[in-house]
Design an enzyme around this catalytic site. Structure first.
Site, PDB file in Angstrom:
ATOM      1  N   GLU A   1       0.840  -1.195   0.000  1.00  0.00           N
ATOM      2  CA  GLU A   1       0.000   0.000   0.000  1.00  0.00           C
ATOM      3  C   GLU A   1       0.877   1.246   0.000  1.00  0.00           C
ATOM      4  O   GLU A   1       1.681   1.441   0.917  1.00  0.00           O
ATOM      5  CB  GLU A   1      -0.924  -0.017   1.230  1.00  0.00           C
TER       6      GLU A   1
ATOM      7  N   GLU B   1      -4.840  -6.710   2.792  1.00  0.00           N
ATOM      8  CA  GLU B   1      -3.692  -7.459   3.293  1.00  0.00           C
ATOM      9  C   GLU B   1      -3.811  -8.956   3.032  1.00  0.00           C
ATOM     10  O   GLU B   1      -2.806  -9.627   2.764  1.00  0.00           O
ATOM     11  CB  GLU B   1      -3.507  -7.201   4.793  1.00  0.00           C
TER      12      GLU B   1
ATOM     13  N   PHE C   1       2.065  -1.740   8.636  1.00  0.00           N
ATOM     14  CA  PHE C   1       2.368  -1.870  10.060  1.00  0.00           C
ATOM     15  C   PHE C   1       2.234  -3.346  10.453  1.00  0.00           C
ATOM     16  O   PHE C   1       1.309  -4.020  10.001  1.00  0.00           O
ATOM     17  CB  PHE C   1       1.391  -1.048  10.919  1.00  0.00           C
TER      18      PHE C   1
ATOM     19  N   ASP D   1       1.082  -4.616  12.976  1.00  0.00           N
ATOM     20  CA  ASP D   1      -0.224  -4.884  13.586  1.00  0.00           C
ATOM     21  C   ASP D   1      -1.220  -5.425  12.568  1.00  0.00           C
ATOM     22  O   ASP D   1      -2.151  -6.141  12.932  1.00  0.00           O
ATOM     23  CB  ASP D   1      -0.779  -3.583  14.182  1.00  0.00           C
ATOM     24  N   PHE D   2      -1.045  -5.056  11.302  1.00  0.00           N
ATOM     25  CA  PHE D   2      -2.015  -5.475  10.274  1.00  0.00           C
ATOM     26  C   PHE D   2      -1.765  -6.904   9.796  1.00  0.00           C
ATOM     27  O   PHE D   2      -2.535  -7.435   8.996  1.00  0.00           O
ATOM     28  CB  PHE D   2      -1.991  -4.529   9.070  1.00  0.00           C
TER      29      PHE D   2
ATOM     30  N   HIS E   1      -0.834   0.367  16.441  1.00  0.00           N
ATOM     31  CA  HIS E   1       0.216   0.652  15.452  1.00  0.00           C
ATOM     32  C   HIS E   1       1.589   0.543  16.098  1.00  0.00           C
ATOM     33  O   HIS E   1       2.521   1.216  15.682  1.00  0.00           O
ATOM     34  CB  HIS E   1       0.034   2.071  14.874  1.00  0.00           C
TER      35      HIS E   1
HETATM   36  C1  LIG Z   1      -5.846  -2.944   7.730  1.00  0.00           C
HETATM   37  C2  LIG Z   1      -5.137  -1.669   7.540  1.00  0.00           C
HETATM   38  N1  LIG Z   1      -4.360  -1.509   6.455  1.00  0.00           N
HETATM   39  C3  LIG Z   1      -3.697  -0.366   6.249  1.00  0.00           C
HETATM   40  C4  LIG Z   1      -3.798   0.659   7.143  1.00  0.00           C
HETATM   41  C5  LIG Z   1      -3.022   1.951   6.917  1.00  0.00           C
HETATM   42  N2  LIG Z   1      -3.952   2.994   6.513  1.00  0.00           N
HETATM   43  C6  LIG Z   1      -4.448   3.851   7.414  1.00  0.00           C
HETATM   44  S1  LIG Z   1      -5.587   4.857   6.733  1.00  0.00           S
HETATM   45  C7  LIG Z   1      -5.410   4.156   5.215  1.00  0.00           C
HETATM   46  C8  LIG Z   1      -6.223   4.656   4.076  1.00  0.00           C
HETATM   47  C9  LIG Z   1      -7.665   4.403   4.300  1.00  0.00           C
HETATM   48  O1  LIG Z   1      -8.393   5.022   3.292  1.00  0.00           O
HETATM   49  P1  LIG Z   1      -9.950   5.226   3.401  1.00  0.00           P
HETATM   50  O2  LIG Z   1     -10.599   3.957   3.821  1.00  0.00           O
HETATM   51  O3  LIG Z   1     -10.413   5.808   2.116  1.00  0.00           O
HETATM   52  O4  LIG Z   1     -10.167   6.266   4.588  1.00  0.00           O
HETATM   53  P2  LIG Z   1      -9.695   7.775   4.713  1.00  0.00           P
HETATM   54  O5  LIG Z   1      -8.339   7.759   5.320  1.00  0.00           O
HETATM   55  O6  LIG Z   1      -9.727   8.361   3.351  1.00  0.00           O
HETATM   56  O7  LIG Z   1     -10.662   8.431   5.638  1.00  0.00           O
HETATM   57  C10 LIG Z   1      -4.470   3.147   5.257  1.00  0.00           C
HETATM   58  C11 LIG Z   1      -4.067   2.351   4.103  1.00  0.00           C
HETATM   59  C12 LIG Z   1      -4.594   0.449   8.283  1.00  0.00           C
HETATM   60  N3  LIG Z   1      -4.705   1.373   9.237  1.00  0.00           N
HETATM   61  N4  LIG Z   1      -5.263  -0.710   8.447  1.00  0.00           N
END
Ligand SMILES: Cc1ncc(C[n+]2csc(CCOP(=O)(O)OP(=O)(O)O)c2C)c(N)n1
Ligand SMILES: Cc1ncc(C[n+]2csc(CCOP(=O)(O)OP(=O)(O)O)c2C)c(N)n1
Ligand SMILES: [Mg+2]
Ligand SMILES: [Mg+2]
Lengths: 337, 352, 337, 352
Positions: C33, C64, C87, C89-90, C133
């Protein structure tokens, strides 16, 4: 021990515990794949849906993550869900909900929000179910603060610990060994019928002075069988059933060691990172002065094989326990305290 | 004692949760029972949006001053979604939000001071400083939590709906466009339909998941249509127009509550800042930000109130001043509170 | 150590290893990602997509499970995927693909089908990222035969071990500690620039005679800082960097213990079921005769708190290491061998 | 040596993989290039279906005799799906199957003896007796594996398609109706579309997941329609009519191969036996089994060959006898082989 007529089958113990807690507390619900209409693939939960209705006992889609994630959401909002994840191997799919949510909320909410849920799962090898239907998932979760892990070896414990798990305010993983479902035993070990064992206490199931054998689930029975053999050779083994892995009843283990000074841990899984290795690590930290000898009997570093011939050799059984004790302790040699 | 002091929920009638049962004592509606525009309700919601915006801007400043730590995910530009949706809820309903949750938390009535204090790691924080921006939890106010795991909010709300269903309540899951490509949404949409759960799935489609444009990673490209294939009512609304959000949410919540069944709402909106505090958001095409700023949800609603509803400029200026005062007091109080300290943090691993 | 101009930053070491292996072997691909266009949230992978094209280096949806499951499918059919799970954690979400597939196929295929894949992930606490995290996922995977787990503490190791991981025929979990990305250090520890360290060898990073301190990742640097303090008090600590948790280089630990007879393990996670507890368990089984004292310095049994004040106390650091060693070993007292 | 002996792939032209590149050396087609019905191809596919059926019946007997262990999930009634789909593949393509995989394994050319021996835990088993019925793996023949985890086959095929794409190949995922409610399918459909992967998703909708009827747990009720929302070609076909399956699979495979993009196929079929060896399948409504037995895929294809294609009754009887002979020889050889034994199983944890 009571006679055969009074004996309780392990799977019936599960069903009784569920029925009694569903009866006792409206907030308890129970769901899983094919647990309701069919009564479970291990036939541990028949009749519950008929009795408690389909809002409280129901079948789900094959969605382990949603099942456990929803259990978390339900638990923090007032229900007390019990979920069956059919085989312990499938817990991998639900891990996020359990580790990153259920185990965290009590602490993160500043100890305002308890998470009373139970995940039941059939674990362990020995039936030629192959590598992906034979694992014990406990090591994957053992290091996670906030979780409890129960693993009863006897029907009576299966019942009282499951009742305790359902009444517990914390997320409890409840692991039932496949080779125990058909086992029969005394219906209760606790002093009164109504008593519910606290989670986190081990039990000495056989007293002895020469070596302490620590085990869980099926391993307890193997250890007891080995202890019989060893007694014939003049070796008196003390057998401990941990009953829970987290919290771990380390004092019980240390008490036994203070007497025997020798520790064998029997773990169906592999060596590094297993619960057995961890128990030894905890004992070494807190009871090094008691330890004259310590070893682990476990499986080789491979997945569980399918072929019955290979699987038999793969798993530690009663004979292997007896023979390694004989080798380490010597035959009939009195202990040096 | 380590527990956060239980805060009073009284004070200004406009303060706290935007839920209609509290704000006006009546049913949630963009239009009141007699068919007239709900001016006071609209003003309360505008105020709530203004408060969220001011809060986020203040948090940004506090971060730069070293008072807020780790990372933050700010909500600027999306305020109409959580305010509009939460305004359709009642006492007893639940919300599960993401790591971008300050808006939802405030809309659910988490006190401004307690939220600010949480982000500043103060003992008076809503979670005693243990959670932080990504892990705000306040079940007492119906906030099941903020979820650091993308998608986590979805299952939590699905489960909360099992509880809520027994009491005529509903649960809302907020999540982003990015979350719609991940495991939770699929299993939970199916689970909620099959089980007849009163859950409202609210996708805040802000066009980006972190630095990645939604259209680059979303097969089919139509999130609401993907949801509709599970056989539940699914709508797309302008997430920057709070009347539209409120109307759609009110309808969806009524469906969920009355039919005991889920509904899906895709709110089209825009994340005006970068993903988190460290992201300058250089990947956005030229002009995109500007065109969305021109449709800023707060400015749109101000214009509507001043136009359609004839609210005076003074009244709006007053609102802004009131919000600013509330925020300043809250931040001052939070700053004055002691830091969370291990002495006060005798964590016990388990609930008894 | 070389001068500042030649120093390698940890995150640059990651980027270099990836670039060199992508260059060396067409079968290597890399995805995750926001790793490609943006170069990763920890800025460890900039420029790779420009250089190797979007078929070999690409951004993915937030999926994931699919990412890791597809890596497995690609690995058994001839590619050598490297995946970033942002991370650690994921990793919960991807666990099934790694534990029930990637780790199993070599054995189940009767040792015909290798599974050459690498999962890179940023782990560990210390930056106020909060409970979800900040975890170290190693304990969740430590017990799984077939997996390897690398956890480099130094930039040079980050590079050589990542290259080794990519060339390895087995699934490797490669854990990068968040508090190391900005650390600089010598560009190589191995004898020749081209050398790639084998996975599974520990390293004595400081020699000493009084106590062996075993650590990984950030803990190695804390242990080194503590060793400096202790030296001033006349205590000579030997510091071991495990570098890999599975396979575990137990001989290296036992060799050190044979000299010092005292073992401290420093683990950022909690006690029971952690990698530290397991290392102690392994040592107790195989080197009990060397153990005069053994203890674990770790975190309390709770999730990682957000507040910097709470987090600082939660984590074991250099001072805590030094003071517990002083307490257990005594100040300036020569060892009894 | 512990490795399974590499088996010869020669022998009867009809034996082994049903993939057309091997069976006929030409392009896969229900209808040959000159527009005439592909009689010999149809006969080869019928034979393959007959072999699978006979194999499953024999495994049932061997289970009762204690020669097969643990559990088995038999394929009776679904033969047209894997035979029809695999017939649309070429050498170098991949298949990932479920725990109900004997059909797919045989169709991909796993030798009957090696498969039987695997299930009997013999050293000559295709995986040396380590895998068993739920874990048959044979990459040499394009079988990525059988997956004990519902949904696991889906990601494996998605990944295999990343490899196959470089060589003009495709990968097929077989999975059941029950798997469509689980995480893997959702993430992988999206991933495959976004990444442009040549993977064919084949849902064998046999109306049940274990003891639960598909319609009770599948929101929306239409699996192919759910897939279509991801913006990939999605079709429903009669999974008991092998010409229909072959035609649809040929089209989908061509799409995948040429466009480097996924396709979805829902094959409507029926599991004639219980879920696994311990399930008497009492939960089926009265008459359901009978109505499906009347549409048994093998009987349907026999009738078609004898009718439309004028194949003689004798030829069909010969086929049956030939299949029976092959099976008996294979089982006899497997039975005669030594059990997998730890002496031969010096497992090394890692590949070097
Ligand atoms: C399972 C997981 N994968 C990756 C992340 C890292 N991460 C945090 S926010 C994000 C983007 C999420 O996008 P969206 O669902 O569109 O929400 P927005 O941030 O735009 O509100 C990612 C990839 C995470 N927190 N949890
Ligand atoms: C993740 C997971 N959950 C549950 C199971 C147990 N299980 C095995 S087969 C099966 C039913 C699957 O149904 P379907 O996908 O329709 O395939 P079919 O068996 O009908 O071929 C279940 C629930 C499993 N193997 N894996
Ligand atoms: Mg977004
Ligand atoms: Mg099915």
């Amino acid at each position: 021990m009571s006679d055969a007529a009074e004996q309780l089958e392990y799977r019936a113990a599960i069903a009784q515990a569920l029925a009694e807690e569903l009866q006792r507390d409206e907030r308890v619900i129970f769901y899983g794949e094919d647990v309701a209409a069919a009564g479970g693939v291990f036939k541990a939960t028949p009749g519950l849906q008929e009795r408690f209705g389909e809002e409280r006992v129901f079948d789900t889609p094959i969605s382990e993550l949603a099942m456990c994630g929803a259990a978390f959401g339900a638990a923090v909002t007032g229900l007390r869900p019990v979920v069956e994840v059919m085989f312990g191997d499938f817990m991998t799919l639900a891990m996020d909900a359990l580790v990153n949510q259920a185990a965290k909320w009590w602490y993160l909410s500043n100890e305002r929000t308890p998470v009373p849920l139970v995940i039941r799962s059939a674990v362990g090898a020995g039936g030629s179910f192959g590598a992906i239907h034979s694992q014990n998932p406990a090591p994957w979760f053992l290091s996670v603060p906030g979780l409890k892990i129960a693993c009863p070896a006897f029907p009576a414990d299966a019942k009282s610990l499951l009742k305790a798990a359902i009444r517990d305010e914390n997320p409890v993983l409840f692991f039932e060994h496949k080779r125990l479902y058909s086992m029969k035993g005394a219906p209760h070990l606790a002093s009164s019928e109504d008593e519910v064992e606290a989670l986190g206490s081990a039990r000495v199931v056989r007293a002895g002075r020469d070596v302490s054998i620590v085990a869980i689930q099926r391993g307890v029975h193997d250890a007891l069988a080995a202890a019989e053999q060893l007694a014939a050779d003049g070796i008196e083994a003390e057998v401990l059933d941990l009953r829970c892995l987290r919290p771990l009843d380390l004092p019980c283990v240390l008490d036994s060691l203070a007497k025997t000074n020798r520790l064998l841990v029997v773990d169906e899984g592999s060596a590094l990172g297993g619960w057995g290795c961890s128990v030894i690590g905890a004992v070494a930290q807190h009871g090094l002065e008691h330890l004259d000898d310590v070893w682990l009997l476990c499986s080789p570093d491979s997945p569980v094989p399918y072929s019955p011939q290979l699987e038999r050799v793969h798993l530690p059984g009663g004979d292997a326990i007896a023979s390694c004790v004989r080798e380490r302790v010597g035959t009939g040699v009195p202990t040096t305290a | 004692m380590r527990r956060a002091e239980q805060r009073s929920r009284s004070g200004s009638a406009l303060k706290g949760s935007i839920r209609s049962a509290e704000a006006s004592g009546g049913e949630p509606a963009a239009v009141s029972a007699n068919g007239h525009a709900d001016v006071e309700g609209s003003i309360a919601r505008l105020r709530q949006m203004m408060l969220i915006r001011a809060f986020e801007l203040e948090i940004q400043r506090l971060f730069l001053r070293g008072e807020v730590h780790g990372t933050t995910h700010l909500y600027n530009g999306q305020e109409a979604v959580s305010v509009g949706v939460c305004a359709a809820l009642r006492e007893g309903d639940y919300v599960a939000a993401t790591y971008r949750s300050h808006g939802a938390a405030l809309a659910m009535g988490v006190p401004t001071e307690a939220l600010a204090a949480e982000l500043m790691g103060r003992i008076t924080g809503v979670d005693g400083g243990r959670g932080g921006s990504m892990n705000v939890i306040d079940l007492q106010r119906g906030l099941v939590g903020s979820f650091g795991i993308v998608g986590g909010s979805i299952a939590a709300a699905t489960g909360a709906a099992m509880s809520a269903k027994r009491r005529g309540g509903v649960a809302v899951a907020f999540f982003g466009d990015g979350a719609t490509n991940q495991a939770y949404i699929h299993e939970c949409l199916n689970f909620a339909v099959v089980r007849g759960l009163p859950v409202l799935f609210v996708c805040e489609n802000n066009l980006y998941g972190e630095f990645t444009a939604m259209r680059r990673v979303t097969a089919g490209g139509d999130i609401a249509a993907r949801a509709a294939a599970y056989g539940l009512p699914s709508r797309k609304v302008d997430g920057n127009a709070i009347p539209a959000v409120l109307e759609a949410a009110t309808e969806a919540v009524a469906h969920a509550r009355e039919r005991e069944a889920p509904a899906f709402l895709e709110c089209l909106t825009y994340r005006q800042l970068g993903h988190s505090k460290s992201d300058p958001a250089k990947y956005r095409p030229e002009g995109e930000l500007e065109s969305w700023l021109a449709r800023d949800p707060i400015e749109l609603e101000k214009a509507r109130l001043q136009g359609e509803l004839s609210v005076s400029t003074d009244r709006i200026a007053e609102l802004q001043a009131d919000v600013q005062r509330e925020l300043e007091e809250a931040v001052a109080a939070a700053l004055a509170a002691p830091a969370a300290a291990p002495d006060n943090d005798m964590a016990s691993e388990y609930a008894a």
